[in-house]
Design a protein around this motif. Structure first.
Motif, short mmCIF file in Angstrom:
data_model
loop_
_atom_site.label_atom_id
_atom_site.label_comp_id
_atom_site.label_asym_id
_atom_site.label_seq_id
_atom_site.Cartn_x
_atom_site.Cartn_y
_atom_site.Cartn_z
N TYR A 95 -3.83 46.30 47.82
CA TYR A 95 -2.71 46.35 46.88
C TYR A 95 -1.65 47.25 47.50
CZ TYR A 95 -6.32 44.57 43.78
OH TYR A 95 -7.33 43.81 43.23
N THR A 224 -7.25 42.03 40.03
CA THR A 224 -6.03 42.79 39.81
C THR A 224 -6.37 44.23 39.42
OG1 THR A 224 -5.96 42.04 37.49
CG2 THR A 224 -4.63 40.82 39.09
N VAL A 240 -1.38 44.50 38.72
CA VAL A 240 -0.90 44.45 40.10
C VAL A 240 -1.77 43.47 40.88
CG1 VAL A 240 -0.40 45.77 42.18
CG2 VAL A 240 -0.15 46.85 39.93
N THR A 242 -3.00 41.35 44.38
CA THR A 242 -3.26 41.70 45.77
C THR A 242 -2.11 41.25 46.67
OG1 THR A 242 -4.47 39.62 46.00
CG2 THR A 242 -5.78 41.60 45.58
#
Length: 430
Positions: A95, A224, A240, A242
């Motif tokens: 991330y 996520t 969020v 990847t």
């Protein structure tokens, strides 16, 4: 009828009868005589057809197995396993673009995130890959480093207690399609404040089992990292996805290292006289054929089978039924890199070659119908090899393997083609 007409017909009837008998005799002779050319008789006598021929022969000009599939970044699912006698893996999730600001109460103004709450890794699972009835613990580590983190040895060294970000104990067989692993709020908040990247490493400990995390589904569906941008519950959680960016890397390399696996314990190495399909990391098998043009181009093929002799395997899910999926290489002979040939191959179902279900622990002759493929060989350009390859279902996400004897094995064990065909016959006047 007048006497003259009756007399004329009686005189003509005998010659006509004789002509009919002679013609019938000639036709009968033509139909029973074994003509060397063989082309006139089927045209004159439609009830007699060419004799169907059946042949079984070693048609493989090249056969080999190539490992390391699927390519990084191209698998829809991954394998997270701790089965020390079979397969042990770790997963890496990157991330590199954490969300650092939010819109409070929909005011339109962006505020920087200074505190976060309810931080966890949301991990979607393919429930068909669950194994294990005893509890295991999923551990999550911070594996970010300034060292070369595409090197497996570097990454493995970062799975240590001082980098542990979170953990969750589950029983694999009873998990649902998603698990949520709590992460350290302090550690993630520090990353957000510094506008730094977050790179996670997953492993199973404390028992034997496996899970199958989803990696991509048409570009979405990977795990996520989720968190609330404030402690006020009216704010919607931020998710969020990847993503990664490696300096100087091409887009396909960035994709490859966004979500991928490391192998600590994998399948046994390829042995002599053996073709391998599947395993972990997975192998694919490639076969190139050399079939006489008199069969492919100058006959009608009515049956075509590839005969492979299976070896018994005890690795992985040896007693499970698994599917062998055919793929059809379509590159010209100008492409010699087998890895590229297999990467560009088309799914066999589009060429009429169906999958075959086998049990790895079985052995003996296995027959695969390749009639549609063999019939199409006459239509291929001369610079396209007549070839077929195989991969396993859930490639890279399950450890089952299938082993077959190759063309260097004993004569009775080698791959063979069995073709039944009707030689082409052209009309020729006798």
């Amino acid at each position: 009828m007048s006497e003259r007409v009756r007399w004329s017909w009686s005189r003509l009837r005998a010659p006509l009868l004789l002509l009919t008998l002679v013609t019938s005799s000639l036709v009968a002779a033509a139909c029973t005589e074994n003509l060397e050319g063989g082309a006139a008789c089927p045209s004159l006598c439609p009830e007699q057809s060419q004799q169907v021929r059946d042949t079984t022969f070693e048609a493989v000009a090249l056969d080999t197995s190539l490992g390391g599939f699927p390519s990084l970044g191209l698998s829809a699912t991954m394998l997270l396993a701790n089965r020390p006698d079979t397969v042990v893996t770790r997963n890496i999730l990157r991330y590199d673009a954490l969300v650092t600001s939010f819109n409070p109460n929909g005011t339109g103004a962006l505020d920087s995130i200074t505190t976060i709450d309810s931080v966890y890794l949301r991990l979607p699972l393919d429930t068909s890959g669950r194994r294990g009835t005893a509890p295991v613990t999923v551990q999550v580590f911070d594996v970010d480093t300034t060292a070369s983190d595409t090197v497996p040895a570097v990454l493995r060294s970062l799975f240590r207690p001082d980098r542990l970000l979170g953990a969750l104990t589950v029983t694999p067989f009873t998990t649902g399609d998603t698990i949520k692993i709590p992460l350290s709020k302090t550690a993630v908040a520090r990353k957000i404040a510094a506008k730094a990247r977050l790179r996670l490493g997953l492993r199973l400990v404390g028992g034997t089992g496996q899970l199958r995390p989803r990696a991509f589904t048409l570009g979405t569906g990977a795990a996520t990292v989720q968190y609330d941008p404030a402690t006020d519950t009216t704010y919607r959680p931020i998710a969020v996805a990847t993503t990664t960016t490696i300096a100087g890397a091409t887009p396909d390399v960035n994709l490859a290292y966004t979500v991928y696996s490391l192998t600590d314990v994998g399948s046994p190495p390829l042995t002599a006289n053996t073709l391998l399909v599947g395993g972990y990391p997975a192998y694919r098998t490639y076969l190139r054929f050399n079939v006489p043009a008199r069969i492919t181009d100058s006959s009608t093929i009515v049956r075509a089978d590839l005969i492979l002799t299976q070896q018994r395997s005890r690795f992985g899910n040896a007693n499970d039924t698994v599917a062998v999926l055919p793929i059809v290489p379509a590159t010209t002979s100008a492409v010699s890199d087998l890895r590229r040939i297999l990467d560009l191959a088309a799914e066999g179902r589009f060429a009429g070659v169906d999958s075959t279900r086998l049990v790895p622990s079985d052995s003996g002759a296995r027959t695969i119908n390749v009639l549609a493929l063999a019939r199409n060989w006459r239509n291929l350009p001369t610079n396209v090899p007549r070839a077929l390859a195989f991969r396993i279902s859930q490639e890279g996400a399950q450890p089952a393997e299938l082993r077959f004897f190759n063309s260097k094995a004993a004569a009775g064990l080698r791959p063979k083609l069995r073709i039944t065909y009707l030689p082409k016959s052209e009309f020729v006047l006798p």
